[in-house]
Design an enzyme around this catalytic site. Sequence first.
Site: not given
Length: 350
Positions: A135, A185, A217, A241, A245
Amino acid sequence: MKILVLPGDGIGPEITAEAVRVLKALDLSFEMEEALLGGCAVDATGDPYPEATRKLAREADAVLLGAVGGPQWDSHPREQRPERGLLGIRKDLGLFANLRPAVLYPELANASTLKPEVVAGLDILIVRELTGDIYFGQPRGIEVRNGERVGFNTMIYAESEIRRIARVAFEAARKRNRKVCSVDKMNVLECTQLWRDVVTETARDYPDVELSHMLVDNAAMQLVRNPKQFDVVVTGNMFGDILSDEASMLTGSIGMLPSASLDEKNKGLYEPCHGSAPDIAGKGVANPLATILSAAMMLRYTFNDEAAATRIENAVKKVLAQGFRTGDIFEPGMKKVGTREMGDAVLAAL
Ligand code: NAD
């Protein structure tokens, strides 16, 4: 102990008022000040994060925020939008660690879209790094290469950034069930191989906490398959992020979810996960529990007062068990109450 209260916009003043009443009922010695942030600050000063608020925020040990924003400011120029105030204060205070618990009280198990037996009693904490990763990484942009447009971003973490967020996760786990699952990852991304290496090194300082690793994943899948296997989940900004959620939606009730954003010295900004709910603002019907639970997080993480934090959380459990419900979590057969009455019920339970 200095607390700055920023009620903000919409339902913000209604819900923070209840959290302040709960804090005051605990008989701890606080100094509390109130200031403007967001749309109300734009209206009063033209600036969503005014100088006077900045000064008080820097001096405070902790900040309790309601929510900011509303349709009346959507057409303002970008630097006069309420969200700018929120991003401004987070950046100004160097808040790099975002803590979001996802707790599903057994009484609210029907609010989740998952089967009650999968989520009833769920209690996990997502620790998300907030100031680094893809980001913010440079270089970034969209440019023309070989006659076509390409978009690119840079995933980057320095080991010091990984170490400090890992420490937050291990410390938080010590206040819970002493398990940390680090999500990365590493099978494809070198940046997250470093993440895994540094988290593993940091774990040596916390022999009492059990560390595991999971690919992102698989973590996304496990969160809906068997979310109760997790205690603390720590991950980078982008994965966090998305996963935070996902985790918060396991509970199905946005009016119940608190959050904390911390700096290196555990100074923190505490706020509910929901927004300013302009559709119900001023009606006295908003659920104040996420804000009250944010105040409990403040006591736990900034003021290190586990006993007081637990007292608030137990009071919330008690009012749910007694059947008190605001409109957002109401089910037939329960006692429907407004914001103030819910605050009264929590005070009585305390
Ligand atoms: P929202 O979270 O404000 O509302 C979504 C829905 O949930 C609405 O129907 C609302 O009535 C309901 N809801 C939210 N909190 C509730 C509570 N405590 N009790 C009962 N019901 C509740 O999201 P939105 O509608 O997308 O955004 C409204 C405004 O809030 C926008 O201006 C947005 O930018 C802002 N916002 C601010 C924050 C923040 O301050 N951290 C976060 C998200 C959105």
